[in-house]
Design an enzyme around this catalytic site. Structure first.
Site, PDB file in Angstrom:
ATOM      1  N   GLU A  38      79.304  86.060  15.222  1.00  0.00           N
ATOM      2  CA  GLU A  38      79.777  87.031  16.238  1.00  0.00           C
ATOM      3  C   GLU A  38      78.666  88.233  16.272  1.00  0.00           C
ATOM      4  OE1 GLU A  38      82.489  90.292  14.998  1.00  0.00           O
ATOM      5  OE2 GLU A  38      80.415  90.396  13.993  1.00  0.00           O
ATOM      6  N   CYS A  55      85.618  84.917  13.209  1.00  0.00           N
ATOM      7  CA  CYS A  55      84.989  84.419  11.719  1.00  0.00           C
ATOM      8  C   CYS A  55      85.162  82.823  11.910  1.00  0.00           C
ATOM      9  CB  CYS A  55      85.858  84.978  10.791  1.00  0.00           C
ATOM     10  SG  CYS A  55      85.866  86.541  10.551  1.00  0.00           S
ATOM     11  N   HIS A  63      89.356  80.816   4.870  1.00  0.00           N
ATOM     12  CA  HIS A  63      88.805  82.128   5.183  1.00  0.00           C
ATOM     13  C   HIS A  63      89.157  83.217   4.358  1.00  0.00           C
ATOM     14  CE1 HIS A  63      86.573  84.813   7.462  1.00  0.00           C
ATOM     15  NE2 HIS A  63      87.623  85.364   7.939  1.00  0.00           N
TER      16      HIS A  63
END
Lengths: 130, 347
Positions: B80, B112, B234
């Site tokens: 990103e 992400c 994550h």
């Protein structure tokens, strides 16, 4: 540096592509189109350097040009690649870490950029090879 | 079977402690570190960005195993924080590993999870027989506005995976995804820093997507959490993956090797790829790895992975630095120098 000039130098800047004269064995970086030792008898071919070398001499730059101002003080050195060619390059380390004879290896970094809206120039710098 | 041919990681050497950021903003450091489970985060050098991380990680992967780069026919970089709004990072990576010009390339963006999306695309191209190898990278120099909660965790780093069919060091048995339109985190065009939905991010964002994708994967494979040796989730902070793992039935031991966020921060697209790289650094043949990424916006990609014998004799893991060694090689910055590194001071 113009966009076209940077573009032409991408192979040598990203991947340390130089030349070797098969007649006399000398290696060159940046690449040469002509062997200064063999003249017309020269036979130049591209080679890719391993990226390993050692510091021959260095200078700590405290008064930098605008594009490197945020990185000062920084280390500018002449290094000798293990294949024999010499080049001027940034060494990414603290000024008190560098010494003559220090082994170095290549890394991929931003060299500079043409302002906030221009092209970003990537290329090779060196770090201590521990 | 399609799988990971080789892998590489990159973490920059600078760190800032959460307590130093808290000191500047008058926040309670113990409360923030305790709440997030994050103590320090990785910071890029002046001359590093997502493209340099991606190149270093891809070169580390190729240093571990001799791969014919002319057979790499795709490079995808998920991030990103691509250095250009228009001009792909993936072509710089392709050029720097010598894979150009006979290859396709594109950049991915999905908060992400853009790195795991790149792995999935690469799997499809390889499994369909369209190419022998594809390279998938997840890397970020994550941005958090000064003083915002994100600033305590937004970190820098990345990892690269060469995906192929040919003697993989780890087979990817299956992948599946769970995706919806959920506005929990966003950055509008031209803005320097992202915004987020605060507490809203957790429940309808992270937990719903991670747990749904993870359950779907175990249902499809007919597995239970105890069938896996490692699990990587994550990790925007340490609390979220620990809570999700616990509610799914994974133990603290299973997630510990891939839980880098306490010492690394959240490397966004690099987070799950780096967590998986840390597990592959220590994995043995037969180990089974459960992976679930999360990207705000929102979606989760789940992977079921089995490590093969090839990890012992087809790659030399020592030819590139381990994640652990890069986490330990660090130099601390104070907030003022950190702000200079991150370009937060405009002159």
């Amino acid at each position: 540096m113009t966009v076209a000039r940077f573009w032409r130098r991408i192979p040598q800047r990203y991947n340390l592509i130089g030349t070797k004269c098969e007649t006399c064995g000398h290696v060159f970086f940046p690449p040469r189109a002509f062997c200064p030792h063999c003249r017309r008898g020269g036979d130049l071919h591209e080679i890719q350097f391993s990226g390993k070398g050692k510091v021959l001499t260095f200078s700590i730059v405290h008064s930098a040009s605008d594009q490197y101002a945020e990185q000062k003080p920084y280390v500018l050195a002449i290094i000798e690649l293990e294949e024999g060619a010499r080049m001027t390059t940034h060494i990414v380390c603290e000024p008190d870490e560098v010494y003559i004879g220090m082994p170095v290896k290549s890394v991929f970094r931003v060299l500079d950029a043409e302002g906030a809206d221009g092209v970003i120039h990537y290329g090779t710098k060196f770090v201590p090879d521990e | 079977m399609v799988g990971i041919i080789t892998y590489g990681a990159y973490i920059p050497r600078y760190r800032i402690k959460v307590e130093e950021i808290a000191r500047v903003w008058g926040a309670n450091a113990a409360e923030i570190s305790g709440g997030l489970g994050v103590f320090e985060k990785a910071v890029p050098d002046y001359d590093e960005n997502t493209a340099t991380f991606a190149v270093e990680a891809a070169r580390a992967a190729l240093a571990r195993r001799s791969v014919d780069v002319s057979e790499i026919r795709a490079v995808y970089v998920g991030s990103e924080s691509h250095p250009y709004a228009v001009k792909p990072t993936a072509v710089t990576v392709g050029e720097a590993i010598g894979a150009t010009p006979v290859m396709t390339a594109a950049d991915y963006e999905f908060a992400c999870k853009a790195g795991t999306a790149a792995i999935q695309t690469s799997m499809g191209l390889v499994a369909s027989g369209m190419m022998k190898y594809a390279v998938a990278v997840g890397a970020d120099t994550a941005q958090g506005a000064p003083g915002d909660a994100l600033e305590y965790t937004a970190a820098a780093g990345g990892a690269a995976y060469v995906i192929g069919n040919d003697d993989p060091i780890a087979e990817i048995n299956e992948t599946c995804s769970f995706t919806s339109d959920t506005p929990d985190f966003w950055r509008r065009e031209g803005e320097d820093y992202p915004r987020h939905g605060g507490r809203f991010s957790g429940e309808p964002g992270y937990f719903k997507h991670v747990e749904s994708a993870a359950k779907m994967m175990m249902e499809r494979r007919g597995t239970r959490p105890s069938d896996y040796d490692y699990a990587v989730f994550h990790q925007p902070n340490a609390k979220f993956p620990q809570k999700a793992a616990k509610s799914l039935g994974f133990t603290a031991e299973q997630i510990k090797p891939g839980l880098l966020v306490p010492r690394l921060g959240n490397t966004y697209s690099g987070a799950v790829p780096l967590g998986l790289a840390a597990v592959l650094d220590i994995a043995k043949p037969g180990d089974r790895i459960f992976v679930t990424s999360y990207g705000s916006g929102a979606g989760s990609d789940s992977f079921d992975i089995t490590v093969t014998e090839a990890i012992l004799d087809k790659i030399d893991r020592s030819r590139a630095p381990s994640v652990e060694s890069m986490l330990n090689k660090k130099k601390y910055l104070d907030y003022a120098v950190y702000a200079r590194h991150k370009g937060k001071i405009k002159v």
